[in-house]
Each structure stands twice: as C-alpha cells, then as structure tokens.
Design an enzyme around this catalytic site. Structure first.
Site, mmCIF file in Angstrom:
data_model
loop_
_atom_site.group_PDB
_atom_site.id
_atom_site.type_symbol
_atom_site.label_atom_id
_atom_site.label_comp_id
_atom_site.label_asym_id
_atom_site.label_seq_id
_atom_site.Cartn_x
_atom_site.Cartn_y
_atom_site.Cartn_z
ATOM 1 C CE1 TYR A 166 -4.026 2.064 0.625
ATOM 2 C CE2 TYR A 166 -2.631 3.227 2.192
ATOM 3 C CZ TYR A 166 -3.791 3.152 1.437
ATOM 4 O OH TYR A 166 -4.708 4.160 1.518
ATOM 5 C CE LYS A 170 -3.798 4.525 -1.843
ATOM 6 N NZ LYS A 170 -4.897 4.968 -2.729
#
Length: 270
Positions: A166, A170
């Site tokens: 993640y 991102k």
C-alpha cells in the site's frame, strides 16, 4: 440514468460531468455526493457492490442531483475505457475524474504473497494510471479540458508497519500525479492528489481489528486528536477539482497533522 428534478445546493460544477471510482462506500461515496451537490452529473463507479452504488445514486437524486452507477474494474483498461465512453454518452463530456478506488493488504513484508502485492499495486497504482490516462485522453480532446484528482495517502510519504504494498503504491500515485500534471498543464488539464490520514469510515472498525490499533491510539498520535471525516475529504477534492485555483501537481495532505509531527503518542489523550 436519473434526471435532475430539483435545484442543486450550489453551481460550482454546474454543467460538468464527473467520475468517482470506488464510489459505492466510504470516501468515494462522500466525494460523489459532494460533487453532485455542487452541480456535477456523477458516475458512481463500483466493481462488485451494485446495490451500494445504486443507494448512493438514489441519495444523490433524492437531494436533487443527477447520477448513474457504472460497473468497472479500475485495473482493467477495457472496463475503464468503456466507463469513460459511457460517461460521455450520458452527460456529453468528462470534466472531473476522481481516482479513488483502492485496497490494501496487511502483513510483514517478508510474508506477503506476491499475488497480494500485485493486486494492491494493480488497483492502487496501475488503476490510477489507467483511469488518469483514459480521462486525460478524453479531456485533451475537449475545449474545456478538465481536472483529475487522485486519492493517495499520507502513507505514500512515509513508511508504515505491515503495509509495504500500500505504501509503495501510494508513493507511486504521488509522483505519477506530479508527472501527469507537468505533461498536461499547458493543455488545461490539472492533476492533483489528496493524501488522507486516518479517516472515519464504515470499515474503520474492521481495519482496526486486523491492524491492532484503537480509536484512542489514533487520537493520541494525531495532533488534531481525532479521525478525519468523509465530508472533510470530499471538501478537499472539491477544491482540487475546481478550475479557478491555479493548482496542479499538488499533493494536499489531509491527515490532522500526523506527518508534520514526526513522533507523538500522548498517554493523557483520549
């Protein structure tokens, strides 16, 4: 497609058409509702939660807005191209694209299955590229250009325990946003990102259970001593999507001060 039958709350995006991916719940549904309240005709995108997406559409229409639910997997080029085409067919243009859909997986980096890694990156980073590219192609062909807002995360600017895929995805969204902004600025397409911190949504409790933290932990670590709200995130997206702010290539971090305060955990905060 649902028709507008009552006055809208404002005309900030009057005459504009918007897509919000992953809009059947959470931050996405809040963004879709906010843009509709401000005059946009909204495509409420979903991958599998048709019933929830239709509920968002119904809420928008009940408030006097215009919306339609469209199924698409954001990591599938053909799905996204068809969604953009459907938006133009329904509303005549695509003026705002919000790449919000995302997912995560939790676990120590040494134990993460490579397929879980790929799925997070496919949705959270490649999906943002696919959505931005499809929207950009359409916007570049229009006289009035448009705005793209990518939902990143404060975790794209820092390391965070148990979230390697993640955080990596991102971080990619943040620099992708800057790159697309530079490429398309002269053609009138703004590209910005929102980087939320911990936001209170309907899946907050589920995330807490799997990650092992509590509301009190978040309050103690956050300078503003609370979660952010979906409404606050929608307000941020509304600002970034406007065409009167001279802003592109910006990452708006909305984290209650988390990243600015390098380390904090106050026992006397509840």
């Amino acid at each position: 497609m649902q028709a507008l039958d009552e006055p809208r709350m404002s005309d900030t995006f009057a005459g504009d058409a918007a897509i919000v991916t992953g809009a059947s719940k959470g931050i996405g549904s809040g963004i879709a509702t906010k843009l509709a309240e401000q005059g946009a005709s909204v495509v409420v995108n979903y991958r599998s939660s048709e019933k929830r997406a239709e509920s968002v559409v119904d809420e928008i229409v009940d408030r006097g807005g215009e919306a339609v639910a469209v199924q698409a997997d954001v990591s599938d080029e053909d799905d996204v191209a068809a969604m953009v085409e459907a938006t133009v067919d329904y509303f005549g243009s695509l003026d705002v694209m919000v790449n919000n859909a995302g997912m995560t997986t939790l676990g120590p980096a040494e134990e993460i299955d490579i397929e879980d890694w790929r799925r997070v990156v496919d949705v959270d980073l490649t999906g943002v590229f696919i959505g931005s590219r499809a929207a950009g192609r359409q916007m570049l062909s229009q006289d009035d250009s448009g705005a793209i807002v990518n939902v990143a995360s404060m975790m794209g600017e820092m390391g965070f325990h148990m979230r390697a895929p993640y955080c990596a995805a991102k971080a990619g969204v943040i620099n992708l946003t800057r790159t697309l902004a530079v490429e398309w600025a002269e053609d009138g397409v703004s590209v910005n990102a929102l980087a939320p911190g911990f936001i209170q949504t309907d899946i907050t409790d589920q995330t807490q259970d799997s990650a092992g933290y509590t509301d009190i932990d978040i309050h103690r670590r956050t300078p503003m001593a609370r979660y952010g709200t979906v409404e606050e995130m929608a307000n941020c997206v509304s600002f970034l999507a406007r065409d009167d702010n001279y802003v592109t290539g910006e990452v708006l971090r909305a984290d209650g001060g988390w990243v600015s305060d390098a380390w904090r955990y106050r026992e006397n905060r509840a």
